[in-house]
Motif scaffolding. Sequence first.
Motif, PDB file in Angstrom:
ATOM      1  N   ILE A 384      47.326  30.557  37.807  1.00  0.00           N
ATOM      2  CA  ILE A 384      45.929  30.140  37.800  1.00  0.00           C
ATOM      3  C   ILE A 384      45.248  30.652  39.058  1.00  0.00           C
ATOM      4  O   ILE A 384      45.758  30.466  40.170  1.00  0.00           O
ATOM      5  CB  ILE A 384      45.833  28.593  37.743  1.00  0.00           C
ATOM      6  N   LEU A 385      44.113  31.301  38.882  1.00  0.00           N
ATOM      7  CA  LEU A 385      43.396  31.844  40.023  1.00  0.00           C
ATOM      8  C   LEU A 385      42.760  30.732  40.844  1.00  0.00           C
ATOM      9  O   LEU A 385      42.200  29.775  40.298  1.00  0.00           O
ATOM     10  CB  LEU A 385      42.307  32.813  39.562  1.00  0.00           C
ATOM     11  N   ARG A 386      42.845  30.866  42.161  1.00  0.00           N
ATOM     12  CA  ARG A 386      42.076  30.007  43.051  1.00  0.00           C
ATOM     13  C   ARG A 386      40.664  30.575  43.161  1.00  0.00           C
ATOM     14  O   ARG A 386      40.357  31.636  42.597  1.00  0.00           O
ATOM     15  CB  ARG A 386      42.751  29.936  44.424  1.00  0.00           C
ATOM     16  N   LEU A 387      39.802  29.884  43.887  1.00  0.00           N
ATOM     17  CA  LEU A 387      38.414  30.317  43.993  1.00  0.00           C
ATOM     18  C   LEU A 387      38.320  31.740  44.540  1.00  0.00           C
ATOM     19  O   LEU A 387      37.586  32.574  44.009  1.00  0.00           O
ATOM     20  CB  LEU A 387      37.630  29.342  44.883  1.00  0.00           C
ATOM     21  N   ARG A 388      39.073  32.033  45.585  1.00  0.00           N
ATOM     22  CA  ARG A 388      39.034  33.394  46.146  1.00  0.00           C
ATOM     23  C   ARG A 388      39.542  34.409  45.126  1.00  0.00           C
ATOM     24  O   ARG A 388      39.064  35.549  45.064  1.00  0.00           O
ATOM     25  CB  ARG A 388      39.868  33.448  47.426  1.00  0.00           C
ATOM     26  N   GLY A 389      40.522  34.011  44.323  1.00  0.00           N
ATOM     27  CA  GLY A 389      41.034  34.899  43.290  1.00  0.00           C
ATOM     28  C   GLY A 389      40.010  35.188  42.209  1.00  0.00           C
ATOM     29  O   GLY A 389      39.967  36.291  41.660  1.00  0.00           O
ATOM     30  N   ARG A 390      39.160  34.200  41.914  1.00  0.00           N
ATOM     31  CA  ARG A 390      38.094  34.436  40.930  1.00  0.00           C
ATOM     32  C   ARG A 390      37.141  35.530  41.407  1.00  0.00           C
ATOM     33  O   ARG A 390      36.659  36.346  40.616  1.00  0.00           O
ATOM     34  CB  ARG A 390      37.318  33.154  40.671  1.00  0.00           C
ATOM     35  N   LEU A 391      36.863  35.514  42.708  1.00  0.00           N
ATOM     36  CA  LEU A 391      35.973  36.540  43.267  1.00  0.00           C
ATOM     37  C   LEU A 391      36.569  37.939  43.117  1.00  0.00           C
ATOM     38  O   LEU A 391      35.843  38.929  43.038  1.00  0.00           O
ATOM     39  CB  LEU A 391      35.711  36.262  44.749  1.00  0.00           C
ATOM     40  N   LEU A 392      37.892  38.014  43.082  1.00  0.00           N
ATOM     41  CA  LEU A 392      38.593  39.295  43.052  1.00  0.00           C
ATOM     42  C   LEU A 392      39.401  39.448  41.766  1.00  0.00           C
ATOM     43  O   LEU A 392      40.431  40.132  41.749  1.00  0.00           O
ATOM     44  CB  LEU A 392      39.516  39.409  44.271  1.00  0.00           C
ATOM     45  N   ALA A 393      38.939  38.816  40.683  1.00  0.00           N
ATOM     46  CA  ALA A 393      39.742  38.738  39.459  1.00  0.00           C
ATOM     47  C   ALA A 393      40.143  40.109  38.937  1.00  0.00           C
ATOM     48  O   ALA A 393      41.305  40.326  38.550  1.00  0.00           O
ATOM     49  CB  ALA A 393      38.971  37.965  38.382  1.00  0.00           C
ATOM     50  N   ASP A 394      39.216  41.056  38.912  1.00  0.00           N
ATOM     51  CA  ASP A 394      39.552  42.388  38.396  1.00  0.00           C
ATOM     52  C   ASP A 394      40.629  43.052  39.247  1.00  0.00           C
ATOM     53  O   ASP A 394      41.545  43.702  38.725  1.00  0.00           O
ATOM     54  CB  ASP A 394      38.304  43.273  38.345  1.00  0.00           C
ATOM     55  N   GLY A 395      40.527  42.877  40.553  1.00  0.00           N
ATOM     56  CA  GLY A 395      41.525  43.454  41.446  1.00  0.00           C
ATOM     57  C   GLY A 395      42.884  42.793  41.278  1.00  0.00           C
ATOM     58  O   GLY A 395      43.923  43.467  41.360  1.00  0.00           O
ATOM     59  N   VAL A 396      42.897  41.480  41.067  1.00  0.00           N
ATOM     60  CA  VAL A 396      44.170  40.775  40.846  1.00  0.00           C
ATOM     61  C   VAL A 396      44.858  41.328  39.607  1.00  0.00           C
ATOM     62  O   VAL A 396      46.064  41.604  39.620  1.00  0.00           O
ATOM     63  CB  VAL A 396      43.930  39.259  40.707  1.00  0.00           C
ATOM     64  N   VAL A 397      44.108  41.505  38.531  1.00  0.00           N
ATOM     65  CA  VAL A 397      44.669  42.044  37.302  1.00  0.00           C
ATOM     66  C   VAL A 397      45.216  43.455  37.536  1.00  0.00           C
ATOM     67  O   VAL A 397      46.339  43.789  37.126  1.00  0.00           O
ATOM     68  CB  VAL A 397      43.616  42.068  36.175  1.00  0.00           C
ATOM     69  N   ARG A 398      44.453  44.269  38.227  1.00  0.00           N
ATOM     70  CA  ARG A 398      44.859  45.648  38.492  1.00  0.00           C
ATOM     71  C   ARG A 398      46.151  45.696  39.302  1.00  0.00           C
ATOM     72  O   ARG A 398      47.053  46.484  39.019  1.00  0.00           O
ATOM     73  CB  ARG A 398      43.740  46.386  39.221  1.00  0.00           C
ATOM     74  N   ASP A 399      46.258  44.841  40.317  1.00  0.00           N
ATOM     75  CA  ASP A 399      47.444  44.841  41.166  1.00  0.00           C
ATOM     76  C   ASP A 399      48.649  44.219  40.478  1.00  0.00           C
ATOM     77  O   ASP A 399      49.795  44.527  40.812  1.00  0.00           O
ATOM     78  CB  ASP A 399      47.157  44.089  42.476  1.00  0.00           C
ATOM     79  N   LEU A 400      48.392  43.359  39.503  1.00  0.00           N
ATOM     80  CA  LEU A 400      49.478  42.657  38.834  1.00  0.00           C
ATOM     81  C   LEU A 400      50.155  43.502  37.771  1.00  0.00           C
ATOM     82  O   LEU A 400      51.390  43.493  37.622  1.00  0.00           O
ATOM     83  CB  LEU A 400      48.918  41.374  38.209  1.00  0.00           C
ATOM     84  N   LEU A 401      49.346  44.267  37.027  1.00  0.00           N
ATOM     85  CA  LEU A 401      49.889  45.024  35.903  1.00  0.00           C
ATOM     86  C   LEU A 401      50.723  46.226  36.330  1.00  0.00           C
ATOM     87  O   LEU A 401      50.446  46.840  37.363  1.00  0.00           O
ATOM     88  CB  LEU A 401      48.744  45.503  35.004  1.00  0.00           C
ATOM     89  N   ASP A 402      51.736  46.539  35.539  1.00  0.00           N
ATOM     90  CA  ASP A 402      52.562  47.730  35.798  1.00  0.00           C
ATOM     91  C   ASP A 402      51.715  48.996  35.699  1.00  0.00           C
ATOM     92  O   ASP A 402      50.797  49.068  34.890  1.00  0.00           O
ATOM     93  CB  ASP A 402      53.698  47.793  34.785  1.00  0.00           C
TER      94      ASP A 402
END
Length: 402
Positions: A384-402
């Motif tokens: 679950i994204l925290r507030l800061r993670g919501r701001l960077l949601a696209d980047g989190v997805v990009r860094d998470l995926l293979d």
Amino acid sequence: MPSALPSGDPLPPDGSLPSRVLEGLGWAPLALYVHVPFCRTRCGYCDFNTYTASELPGMSSGDYVVGAIREIELARAVLGDGAPAIDTVFFGGGTPTMLPATTLKAMLTRVRDQFGLAPDVEVTTEANPDTVDRAYFEQLREAGFTRISLGMQSVVPHVLEVLERVHTPERGLQAAVWAAEAGFEHVSLDLIYGTPGESVTDWMQSLQAVAATPVDHVSAYSLIVEEGTRLAMQVRRGKVPMPDDDELADKYLMAEEFLTGHGMANYEVSNWAATPSGQCRHNLNYWRGANWWGIGPGSHSHIAGMRFWNRKHPRSYVTELQAGRSPAQAGELLSEEDRRVERVMLELRLAEGLDLNVLTSSERERVAEVVAGGLGHVVAERLILRLRGRLLADGVVRDLLD
């Protein structure tokens, strides 16, 4: 100008879908989206598939309605007896409320006749404040509509002017009151932040207006400068500045603080609701990868891993249906990996988070980096994204995926 459709493989003229797709139809809710492509004027920031009357000479809204009803009938024929009753209906645009309320009622009635509606069906229409009044909302409520989504965008005159919105601030607020008085329990306001020239005080003024209206849902989106729009041309010529990323982040944090302070909870990165029942179920169907059929020119559909989209221009859309052919221009059958990646991209945006079992082993190892960076946390095997993670949601997805 409206954005371009993707490329894909042609579909049969009758619109039929592979049997293996139809076999997967019953596992998820079935939603229906109805795209009404008409607007009185085109807003400078908009790249949606919409048209003014001057752009459709010789074509009436009645031509579109006949075509849309034929596509509703086509959808029922294609999906067959395995189609469940419709869980949610969403009239979007464009400006659906440019059509008479009796016309929207007739289209909803056709959906009911063809598919049946779930006992707790959610029926939403988007509405521009300048196209509605109290009587209009009363007719919609009587027809079975349950939810109104108002495109207010801002209550500050100079911000509305930059966005080329034609309604007054007072009209947007009044429309929310009319909808509530007509009996709608669920009324949503759409806001846009980051418009060139919008100050922090301006944005707060729009947020405070929400607290003064009987709404139970707010969507707040940062302004995106889309290529091909008049706004993009103004930015390129230096007439208005490009929205600043840091300023957008600050305004998002303002929205989160203000809306949660007034009893609304964020359930998707850009959406807040006062209660779980006030959440937009139709959009949740999208984010959870359910099935939906898009009616209208340029509309997209997704049925059990098969994605397809209609011809973009209203005239060619209607012509195909008049000839007894499907208006679908192309489609694609998603691979299991495609669907898995989409789950990560969409479900991570939800407050309920992403089931860790969706991730590969290497992606699960990266979850620790997301947590260590303060961007998310794991609860009951869900990221679950925290507030800061919501701001960077696209980047989190990009860094998470293979």
